[in-house]
Design a protein around this motif. Structure first.
Motif, short mmCIF file in Angstrom:
data_model
loop_
_atom_site.label_atom_id
_atom_site.label_comp_id
_atom_site.label_asym_id
_atom_site.label_seq_id
_atom_site.Cartn_x
_atom_site.Cartn_y
_atom_site.Cartn_z
N ALA A 89 0.84 -1.19 0.00
CA ALA A 89 0.00 0.00 0.00
C ALA A 89 0.88 1.24 0.00
CB ALA A 89 -0.92 0.00 1.21
N ASP A 119 -2.28 -1.63 -9.22
CA ASP A 119 -3.55 -0.94 -9.42
C ASP A 119 -3.30 0.52 -9.08
OD1 ASP A 119 -6.07 0.22 -9.24
OD2 ASP A 119 -7.00 -1.55 -8.42
N ASP A 121 -5.06 3.14 -9.55
CA ASP A 121 -6.22 3.84 -8.97
C ASP A 121 -6.30 3.63 -7.47
OD1 ASP A 121 -8.34 3.18 -11.85
OD2 ASP A 121 -6.96 4.84 -11.43
N GLN A 122 -5.93 2.43 -7.02
CA GLN A 122 -5.95 2.11 -5.60
C GLN A 122 -4.61 2.34 -4.91
OE1 GLN A 122 -8.72 1.21 -3.89
NE2 GLN A 122 -9.83 1.56 -5.83
N ASN A 123 -3.61 2.74 -5.69
CA ASN A 123 -2.26 2.96 -5.16
C ASN A 123 -1.70 1.71 -4.50
OD1 ASN A 123 -1.04 5.40 -5.81
ND2 ASN A 123 -0.91 6.09 -3.69
N MET A 124 -1.88 0.57 -5.19
CA MET A 124 -1.47 -0.72 -4.66
C MET A 124 -0.59 -1.47 -5.66
SD MET A 124 -2.87 -1.15 -1.62
CE MET A 124 -2.79 -2.94 -1.40
N THR A 133 0.95 9.46 -5.67
CA THR A 133 0.41 8.42 -6.53
C THR A 133 1.53 7.58 -7.11
OG1 THR A 133 -0.83 7.99 -8.55
CG2 THR A 133 0.35 10.08 -8.44
#
Length: 124
Positions: free
Chosen positions: A23, A73, A75-78, A28
């Protein structure tokens, strides 16, 4: 500076699977190439896998090719590391890392930010 925190490590039997997650916060990750490294006791930190900013390009260490898959991902910053067919020699602390180059990077010193790591133990 981006901050990274890994999760998903644990104890698994040989042949099993684990999915590590990373995470990111602070910035970003779409601006960063991302990588996974590992360090076993008494050994140097070694490259495992890396993925480009867009996720379109990846590369792996020979020792994990075909068994591990890195993904992201934005968008999810993962960032993720799917590990299948685990072996006892995969036992290590696994680290998520970020670098600002537009190219794939495999060397420890190319990376600017690191998470604290998550322990993966594979029993025989």
């Amino acid at each position: 500076q981006v901050q990274l925190v890994e999760s998903g490590g644990g104890l698994v039997q040989a042949g099993g699977s684990l999915r590590l997650s990373c995470a990111a916060s602070g910035r970003t990750i779409s601006n960063y190439g991302m990588g996974w490294f590992r360090q076993a006791p008494g050994k140097e930190r070694e490259f495992v896998a890396t993925i480009s900013r867009s996720g379109m390009s990846t590369t792996y260490a020979d020792s994990v090719e075909g068994r591990f898959t890195i993904s992201r991902d934005n968008d999810q910053n993962m960032v993720y590391l799917q590990m299948n067919s685990l072996k006892p020699e995969d036992t290590a602390v696994y680290y998520c890392a970020a670098h600002s180059s537009r190219y794939l990077r495999r060397r420890v010193f190319d990376y600017d930010a690191w998470g604290p790591g998550t322990q993966v133990t594979v029993s025989a």
